[in-house]
Motif scaffolding. Structure first.
Motif, mmCIF file in Angstrom:
data_model
loop_
_atom_site.group_PDB
_atom_site.id
_atom_site.type_symbol
_atom_site.label_atom_id
_atom_site.label_comp_id
_atom_site.label_asym_id
_atom_site.label_seq_id
_atom_site.Cartn_x
_atom_site.Cartn_y
_atom_site.Cartn_z
ATOM 1 N N SER A 188 6.848 0.517 2.031
ATOM 2 C CA SER A 188 5.769 1.007 1.180
ATOM 3 C C SER A 188 4.921 -0.149 0.676
ATOM 4 O O SER A 188 5.277 -1.319 0.794
ATOM 5 C CB SER A 188 6.344 1.778 -0.009
ATOM 6 N N PHE A 189 3.769 0.200 0.082
ATOM 7 C CA PHE A 189 2.873 -0.827 -0.470
ATOM 8 C C PHE A 189 3.586 -1.626 -1.555
ATOM 9 O O PHE A 189 3.505 -2.856 -1.585
ATOM 10 C CB PHE A 189 1.620 -0.158 -1.034
ATOM 11 N N LEU A 190 4.307 -0.929 -2.469
ATOM 12 C CA LEU A 190 5.031 -1.619 -3.525
ATOM 13 C C LEU A 190 6.119 -2.518 -2.951
ATOM 14 O O LEU A 190 6.374 -3.605 -3.470
ATOM 15 C CB LEU A 190 5.639 -0.616 -4.497
ATOM 16 N N GLY A 191 6.737 -2.052 -1.868
ATOM 17 C CA GLY A 191 7.763 -2.873 -1.232
ATOM 18 C C GLY A 191 7.194 -4.156 -0.660
ATOM 19 O O GLY A 191 7.800 -5.223 -0.763
ATOM 20 N N ARG A 192 5.998 -4.051 -0.072
ATOM 21 C CA ARG A 192 5.353 -5.253 0.469
ATOM 22 C C ARG A 192 4.951 -6.202 -0.655
ATOM 23 O O ARG A 192 5.091 -7.422 -0.539
ATOM 24 C CB ARG A 192 4.132 -4.855 1.312
ATOM 25 N N VAL A 193 4.439 -5.636 -1.751
ATOM 26 C CA VAL A 193 4.074 -6.463 -2.909
ATOM 27 C C VAL A 193 5.316 -7.170 -3.461
ATOM 28 O O VAL A 193 5.280 -8.362 -3.790
ATOM 29 C CB VAL A 193 3.416 -5.605 -4.008
#
Length: 362
Positions: A39-44
Motif C-alpha cells: 500500500s501507499f502507507l507501506g511504501r512511505v
C-alpha cells in the motif's frame, strides 16, 4: 535379498523427496505472487525507515511554506532567518551531545547544568582570577569532560541507569554552579573578548550572522562525519542497538560508553561558550529549558530513544523545526501557551513515527 531390493528403492525415495520440495517451493512462490502490492502507507513506512532524515526534512519544508503563507515576506526575510539561527544555536550544540548519548540507548538530563556550570568556571577564572581567556576556556572544557566522566562512571562502573544517574548529577552540578558563582552574574564589561567572541557577527546577504552559528554548523558536520566514517561511530551504533551483542563481537562497550559521556561533556562546555556570547554575560540562572529542548530536537530529528538508530544531522533539522515553529507562531501572534502545546504535539508525533517505522525492521 532384502538388502539388494533396498538399493534400487533409494533413488526413488530421493526423487520423491525432491519432487515434494519443488512442490512446496512452488506453493510458497504462488503465495508470494498472490500477495497484494504494498500500500501507499507501506511504501512511505519503508522509505522513512530507509531514510530517517526524510520525515524531519519534510516537516521543516512544510512548516516554512505554511508560516510564509501565514506571516508573509517577514518570515523569509534574511534578518528573521538570522534570528532563528541565533535562537537555535544553543539547542543545536547541546543536541549534538544529547544525540551521542541517546544513540547508545541512554539519556542525559544534566547537559544544561554542565553547560551553565562551565560558563561560571570560565567566567570566574577570566574575570575575577585574572587568568588568560584561553586558559579559562580550556579549564572550562576540562570541567565539562570531568562532568561527563562522572556520568559515564555512574553508568558503566556502578550500573546506575542513565536516567537516574544524570538526574542525580543534574542536582549536583546545579548546586556546584550556584556555589561557584555565589548566585551572582558577571557582566559583559568584565569578560574578555574571547569569551564573547561567539556572539560577534559578520554580514551575509545583508543580515548579521554570528560566529557561534558557524561554529555550530561545523560541529554538526564534524560529528556526522565521525559517526559515519570512523570505527568509534560504528561502535556507538552497535552499542545502542545491542550492547550485549556488541560486547560479544569484541567491542569494548564500557570504554565506548565512557568516551561518549566524556565527549558529550566537552560539547556541553562548548555550548556554554556559545551561551556566553549569546547572552553577553555569565549567569548561573541561564540555560532554562535547554534540557527539554535538546531532547525534543533529537527526537523530532528522527533519532530513536531506544538507541542504535538516528543521525546527528537530523538533530540539526529538529532544532531548526523548533526555531521555525517558535518564530513563526510568534510572528503570527499566537499565544506562548500554544507554542508550548505545539512542541509537545511534535514530540509525541515524532516518537509515534519512530515506533511505526521500526516495525519494518521487526
Amino acid at each position: 535379498m532384502k538388502s539388494v531390493s533396498a538399493t534400487p528403492g533409494a533413488p526413488a525415495a530421493a526423487k520423491a523427496s525432491e519432487a515434494s520440495e519443488a512442490s512446496a517451493q512452488r506453493k510458497v512462490g504462488e503465495r508470494l505472487d498472490d500477495q497484494p502490492p504494498r500500500s501507499f502507507l507501506g511504501r512511505v513506512q519503508r522509505q522513512m525507515h530507509a531514510h530517517p532524515l526524510l520525515g524531519p526534512t519534510a516537516v521543516l519544508i512544510l512548516a516554512c511554506v505554511v508560516f510564509t503563507a501565514m506571516v508573509g515576506p517577514r518570515f523569509v526575510d534574511p534578518l528573521n532567518i538570522s534570528l532563528i539561527l541565533q535562537q537555535v544555536q544553543i539547542i543545536g550544540m547541546v543536541g549534538i551531545a544529547q544525540t551521542l548519548i541517546i544513540l547508545t540507548s541512554g539519556i542525559d538530563l544534566s547537559v544544561a547544568a554542565v553547560m551553565v556550570f562551565t560558563t561560571v568556571i570560565s567566567g570566574k577564572l577570566a574575570a575575577e582570577s585574572g587568568l588568560p581567556a584561553v586558559v579559562a576556556l580550556l579549564i572550562a572544557l576540562a570541567t565539562g569532560a570531568a562532568c561527563g566522566l562522572l556520568n559515564g562512571i555512574l553508568v558503566t562502573r556502578f550500573r546506575v541507569p542513565p536516567f537516574i544517574s544524570t538526574l542525580g548529577t543534574l542536582s549536583i552540578f546545579t548546586a556546584l554552579n550556584l556555589l561557584a558563582s555565589g548566585s551572582q552574574t558577571i557582566k559583559a564589561n568584565a569578560l574578555p573578548d574571547l569569551l564573547l567572541w561567539p556572539g560577534e557577527t559578520f554580514r551575509f546577504l545583508g543580515a548579521p550572522v554570528t560566529y557561534g552559528s558557524i561554529l555550530v554548523l561545523l560541529s554538526f558536520i564534524a560529528v556526522a562525519f565521525v559517526l559515519k566514517r570512523t570505527a568509534w561511530g560504528e561502535h556507538i551504533y552497535a552499542v545502542g542497538d545491542n550492547a550485549e551483542g556488541a560486547r560479544l563481537s569484541g567491542i569494548r562497550t564500557t570504554r565506548v560508553l565512557l568516551s561518549v559521556y566524556i565527549v558529550a561533556g566537552i560539547i556541553c562546555a562548548i555550548a556554554g561558550w556559545l551561551l556566553i556570547g549569546r547572552v553577553g554575560s555569565v549567569s548561573p540562572f541561564s540555560g532554562e529549558g535547554v534540557n527539554l529542548a535538546s531532547i525534543t530536537a533529537v527526537v523530532i530529528g528522527g533519532t530513536s530513544l531506544f538507541g542504535g538508530r538516528g543521525n546527528v544531522l537530523g538533530t540539526l533539522l529538529g532544532a531548526l523545526i523548533i526555531g521555525v515553529f517558535s518564530n513563526g507562531l510568534t510572528l503570527a501572534g499566537v499565544d506562548v501557551l500554544w507554542q508550548v502545546f505545539t512542541t509537545g504535539v511534535l514530540v509525541i508525533v515524532a516518537v509515534g513515527l519512530d515506533q511505526w517505522t521500526r516495525k519494518v525492521a521487526g
